[in-house]
Design a protein around this motif. Structure first.
Motif, PDB file in Angstrom:
ATOM      1  N   ASP A   1      38.178  26.994  46.292  1.00 57.05           N
ATOM      2  CA  ASP A   1      39.060  27.657  47.395  1.00 57.05           C
ATOM      3  C   ASP A   1      38.834  29.158  47.662  1.00 57.05           C
ATOM      4  OD1 ASP A   1      40.593  25.649  47.964  1.00 57.05           O
ATOM      5  OD2 ASP A   1      42.522  26.308  46.893  1.00 57.05           O
ATOM      6  N   CYS A   2      37.802  29.732  46.765  1.00 59.29           N
ATOM      7  CA  CYS A   2      37.277  31.282  46.995  1.00 59.29           C
ATOM      8  C   CYS A   2      36.240  31.186  48.123  1.00 59.29           C
ATOM      9  CB  CYS A   2      36.485  31.640  45.822  1.00 59.29           C
ATOM     10  SG  CYS A   2      35.763  33.530  45.859  1.00 59.29           S
ATOM     11  N   THR A   3      36.747  32.083  49.290  1.00 57.05           N
ATOM     12  CA  THR A   3      35.746  31.827  50.516  1.00 57.05           C
ATOM     13  C   THR A   3      34.640  32.958  50.502  1.00 57.05           C
ATOM     14  OG1 THR A   3      37.272  33.510  51.406  1.00 57.05           O
ATOM     15  CG2 THR A   3      37.867  31.176  51.933  1.00 57.05           C
ATOM     16  N   ASP A   4      34.606  33.533  49.172  1.00 53.83           N
ATOM     17  CA  ASP A   4      33.758  34.534  48.810  1.00 53.83           C
ATOM     18  C   ASP A   4      33.716  35.848  50.017  1.00 53.83           C
ATOM     19  OD1 ASP A   4      32.106  35.754  47.252  1.00 53.83           O
ATOM     20  OD2 ASP A   4      30.386  35.003  48.343  1.00 53.83           O
ATOM     21  N   CYS A   5      35.190  36.249  50.374  1.00 49.55           N
ATOM     22  CA  CYS A   5      35.417  37.063  51.398  1.00 49.55           C
ATOM     23  C   CYS A   5      35.136  38.479  50.695  1.00 49.55           C
ATOM     24  CB  CYS A   5      36.748  37.014  51.974  1.00 49.55           C
ATOM     25  SG  CYS A   5      38.203  37.500  50.814  1.00 49.55           S
ATOM     26  N   ASN A   6      35.488  38.662  49.615  1.00 55.98           N
ATOM     27  CA  ASN A   6      35.165  40.119  48.727  1.00 55.98           C
ATOM     28  C   ASN A   6      36.376  41.071  49.078  1.00 55.98           C
ATOM     29  OD1 ASN A   6      32.849  39.531  47.395  1.00 55.98           O
ATOM     30  ND2 ASN A   6      31.563  40.364  48.861  1.00 55.98           N
ATOM     31  N   ALA A   7      37.488  40.445  49.633  1.00 53.91           N
ATOM     32  CA  ALA A   7      38.739  41.149  49.721  1.00 53.91           C
ATOM     33  C   ALA A   7      39.188  41.665  48.511  1.00 53.91           C
ATOM     34  CB  ALA A   7      39.556  40.237  50.708  1.00 53.91           C
ATOM     35  N   CYS A   8      39.050  40.779  47.386  1.00 51.23           N
ATOM     36  CA  CYS A   8      39.618  41.208  46.143  1.00 51.23           C
ATOM     37  C   CYS A   8      38.911  42.593  45.633  1.00 51.23           C
ATOM     38  CB  CYS A   8      39.861  40.098  45.065  1.00 51.23           C
ATOM     39  SG  CYS A   8      38.054  39.672  44.910  1.00 51.23           S
ATOM     40  N   LEU A   9      37.402  42.331  45.667  1.00 49.99           N
ATOM     41  CA  LEU A   9      36.541  43.574  45.343  1.00 49.99           C
ATOM     42  C   LEU A   9      36.864  44.718  46.001  1.00 49.99           C
ATOM     43  CD1 LEU A   9      34.222  43.976  43.445  1.00 49.99           C
ATOM     44  CD2 LEU A   9      32.799  42.957  45.004  1.00 49.99           C
TER      45      LEU A   9
ATOM     46  N   ILE B   1      37.471  40.642  39.960  1.00 43.52           N
ATOM     47  CA  ILE B   1      38.170  40.082  39.061  1.00 43.52           C
ATOM     48  C   ILE B   1      37.685  38.804  38.670  1.00 43.52           C
ATOM     49  CG2 ILE B   1      39.557  39.233  40.730  1.00 43.52           C
ATOM     50  CD1 ILE B   1      40.845  40.460  37.094  1.00 43.52           C
ATOM     51  N   ARG B   2      37.064  38.097  39.443  1.00 43.76           N
ATOM     52  CA  ARG B   2      36.421  36.839  39.276  1.00 43.76           C
ATOM     53  C   ARG B   2      35.522  36.733  38.227  1.00 43.76           C
ATOM     54  NH1 ARG B   2      33.935  35.699  44.921  1.00 43.76           N
ATOM     55  NH2 ARG B   2      33.202  37.943  44.554  1.00 43.76           N
ATOM     56  N   ASN B   3      34.903  38.007  37.874  1.00 48.44           N
ATOM     57  CA  ASN B   3      34.017  38.053  36.512  1.00 48.44           C
ATOM     58  C   ASN B   3      34.720  38.014  35.167  1.00 48.44           C
ATOM     59  OD1 ASN B   3      31.809  37.925  38.276  1.00 48.44           O
ATOM     60  ND2 ASN B   3      31.625  40.220  38.091  1.00 48.44           N
TER      61      ASN B   3
ATOM     62  N   ALA C   1      45.493  41.061  48.118  1.00 49.61           N
ATOM     63  CA  ALA C   1      44.363  40.762  49.353  1.00 49.61           C
ATOM     64  C   ALA C   1      43.836  39.458  49.163  1.00 49.61           C
ATOM     65  CB  ALA C   1      43.098  41.595  48.713  1.00 49.61           C
ATOM     66  N   CYS C   2      43.647  38.659  47.969  1.00 51.58           N
ATOM     67  CA  CYS C   2      43.515  37.334  48.006  1.00 51.58           C
ATOM     68  C   CYS C   2      44.666  36.476  48.578  1.00 51.58           C
ATOM     69  CB  CYS C   2      43.162  36.930  46.465  1.00 51.58           C
ATOM     70  SG  CYS C   2      42.328  35.113  46.349  1.00 51.58           S
ATOM     71  N   ASP C   3      45.755  36.697  48.357  1.00 52.42           N
ATOM     72  CA  ASP C   3      46.863  35.965  49.049  1.00 52.42           C
ATOM     73  C   ASP C   3      46.841  36.039  50.517  1.00 52.42           C
ATOM     74  OD1 ASP C   3      47.725  35.135  46.546  1.00 52.42           O
ATOM     75  OD2 ASP C   3      49.603  36.255  46.344  1.00 52.42           O
ATOM     76  N   ASP C   4      46.285  37.300  51.115  1.00 56.51           N
ATOM     77  CA  ASP C   4      46.168  37.261  52.354  1.00 56.51           C
ATOM     78  C   ASP C   4      44.908  36.355  52.967  1.00 56.51           C
ATOM     79  OD1 ASP C   4      48.010  39.052  52.857  1.00 56.51           O
ATOM     80  OD2 ASP C   4      46.782  40.894  52.931  1.00 56.51           O
ATOM     81  N   THR C   5      44.000  36.103  52.239  1.00 56.11           N
ATOM     82  CA  THR C   5      43.084  35.419  52.471  1.00 56.11           C
ATOM     83  C   THR C   5      43.499  34.013  52.307  1.00 56.11           C
ATOM     84  OG1 THR C   5      41.211  36.910  51.958  1.00 56.11           O
ATOM     85  CG2 THR C   5      40.407  34.654  51.880  1.00 56.11           C
ATOM     86  N   MET C   6      44.103  33.564  51.324  1.00 52.45           N
ATOM     87  CA  MET C   6      44.383  32.290  51.156  1.00 52.45           C
ATOM     88  C   MET C   6      45.590  31.857  52.427  1.00 52.45           C
ATOM     89  SD  MET C   6      43.308  30.944  48.318  1.00 52.45           S
ATOM     90  CE  MET C   6      41.626  31.906  48.701  1.00 52.45           C
ATOM     91  N   ALA C   7      46.200  32.772  52.960  1.00 49.45           N
ATOM     92  CA  ALA C   7      47.203  32.481  54.099  1.00 49.45           C
ATOM     93  C   ALA C   7      46.512  32.322  55.220  1.00 49.45           C
ATOM     94  CB  ALA C   7      48.074  33.539  54.106  1.00 49.45           C
TER      95      ALA C   7
ATOM     96  N   GLY D   1      48.063  32.385  45.035  1.00 47.04           N
ATOM     97  CA  GLY D   1      47.626  32.552  43.655  1.00 47.04           C
ATOM     98  C   GLY D   1      46.461  32.050  43.250  1.00 47.04           C
ATOM     99  N   LEU D   2      45.469  32.301  43.845  1.00 44.56           N
ATOM    100  CA  LEU D   2      44.141  31.806  43.495  1.00 44.56           C
ATOM    101  C   LEU D   2      43.666  33.049  42.349  1.00 44.56           C
ATOM    102  CD1 LEU D   2      41.208  30.474  43.409  1.00 44.56           C
ATOM    103  CD2 LEU D   2      40.397  31.950  45.417  1.00 44.56           C
ATOM    104  N   ILE D   3      44.158  34.218  42.672  1.00 43.94           N
ATOM    105  CA  ILE D   3      44.171  35.344  41.745  1.00 43.94           C
ATOM    106  C   ILE D   3      45.643  35.498  41.349  1.00 43.94           C
ATOM    107  CG2 ILE D   3      43.758  37.743  41.310  1.00 43.94           C
ATOM    108  CD1 ILE D   3      41.378  37.781  43.283  1.00 43.94           C
ATOM    109  N   HIS D   4      45.858  35.280  39.846  1.00 43.66           N
ATOM    110  CA  HIS D   4      47.217  35.312  39.643  1.00 43.66           C
ATOM    111  C   HIS D   4      47.616  36.091  38.391  1.00 43.66           C
ATOM    112  CE1 HIS D   4      46.878  31.465  37.497  1.00 43.66           C
ATOM    113  NE2 HIS D   4      45.883  32.250  37.305  1.00 43.66           N
TER     114      HIS D   4
END
Ligand code: SF4
Ligand code: SF4
Length: 352
Positions: free
Chosen positions: A261-269, A278-280, A295-301, A308-311
């Motif tokens: 589910d990670c689109t590698d959008c780098n929004a979390c970074l 945080i993925r590391n 940021a990740c919840d926005d991408t998920m939406a 909750g990919l990052i939670h």
């Protein structure tokens, strides 16, 4: 709870706590219930005014026990709930949020755009100066301090400390930001001593997110595909390879059907004030501000994936660590807090 509810709830909690703390900090020196200062540490007269009580240095022992009880309470909060102190309560975090709020307020299109930074730093300088005056107002009656501003009649020490605290506030927030958390704050250095495997931390769900990669719209989440979650060992192998391409070589290209589910959008970074990915994996530098979750919840939406990919989760949930029913650290902190409160009561003149 829907995605937007989760994000809104975190934002509302931050705003509420920040308003309460800032309100208390700026108002307390002005409060005079019954004509006596609510909180004044009058070093010249060697007297502490504390909500109607008048203490001399010889009475300081109960205060020291109270401070010990507060430290134990912070330890208990941390081991049970994670770094809520950093995310919601720490003055550095709260003031940095105010500064970033000013940033948004003063960044707008049109002729005012070039004036934005000037306006922002001007406003922040006023807030920093008022913060300096308020700090000193905890040691000198603030009414007298303010009266002495015009005509100017502050003494040398008052000028020095006001300038010192104002400059510290201005530089800490406008220039150092969260670098203070990473390099100066002792609290982050002792996290491993305070917390245990059941303490919630911010985590990336690698079995759900890996292998990462961009994809077209319309692909369903792995939670709704036959691929499902990866096993943790394969997932952490993908994380390692993505983080260390020089050692592990380039990642293979995956068909969208095999992507996580990670689109590698780098929004979390980009959202992380510390610059962590945080993925590391979680590190003690993470102040658990939840910016990467938002940021990740926005991408998920946007991809119509569940949030909750990052939670926030316990290490015990994700590392096959046995969940202990009897947790030693919370018990120790609770015992230390109770003992300190009893000693405070006794040293303040309680029976026995
Ligand atoms: S990793 Fe996430 S929670 Fe930790 S500091 Fe960065 S944005 Fe905040
Ligand atoms: S924000 Fe979420 S989807 Fe985007 S790179 Fe980070 S973990 Fe992956």
């Amino acid at each position: 709870m829907t995605l937007q509810q989760g994000k809104r709830r975190r934002a509302a909690a931050r705003a509420l706590v920040a308003s309460a703390l800032l309100g208390a900090f700026y108002l307390l020196p002005w409060l005079q219930p019954g004509g006596k200062p609510a909180l004044l540490l009058d070093l010249t007269a060697r007297q502490f005014h504390l909500f109607g009580m008048q203490l001399v240095p010889e009475d300081a022992q109960p205060l020291l026990w109270l401070v010990t009880a507060c430290i134990a309470a912070l330890g208990l909060l941390t081991v049970l709930c994670g770094r809520l102190w950093c995310a919601y309560i720490c003055p550095q975090t709260v003031l940095t949020r105010v500064f970033r709020g000013l940033d948004r307020l003063t960044t707008f299109d049109g002729i005012a755009r070039p004036l934005g930074p000037l306006l922002r730093h001007g406003l922040w300088a006023v807030i920093a100066l008022w913060t300096g005056i308020t700090f000193v107002g905890y040691f000198n009656p603030i009414g007298q301090l303010v009266q002495a501003l015009h005509p100017f009649a502050l003494n040398g020490w008052e000028c020095f400390w006001i300038a010192f605290y104002a400059l510290a506030t201005w530089a800490n927030v406008a220039h150092l930001h969260e670098q203070v958390c990473t390099h100066l704050c002792p609290y982050s250095r002792v996290q491993h001593l305070i917390t245990d495997a059941n303490t919630p931390i911010i985590q990336y769900n690698a079995p759900r997110g890996e292998p990462r990669g961009p994809r077209g719209v319309g692909e369903a989440s792995v939670l709704h595909r036959s691929r499902g979650l990866l096993d943790p060992v394969t997932a952490s192998d993908y994380v390692f390879r993505a983080a260390h391409p020089a050692i592990a070589g380039a990642m293979p290209k995956f068909a969208p059907i095999h992507l996580g589910d990670c689109t590698d959008c780098n929004a979390c970074l980009q959202a992380c004030p510390i610059g962590l990915d945080i993925r590391n994996g979680h590190t003690s530098n993470c102040i658990e501000c939840s910016a990467c979750i938002d940021a990740c919840d926005d991408t998920m939406a946007r991809n119509q994936f569940p949030e909750g990919l990052i939670h926030r989760a316990h290490l015990a949930d994700t590392e096959s660590t046995t969940v202990r029913r009897l947790r030693v650290k919370p018990l120790l902190f609770a015992a230390m807090m109770a003992l300190s409160l009893v000693l405070m009561y006794l040293s303040a003149g309680g029976p026995l």
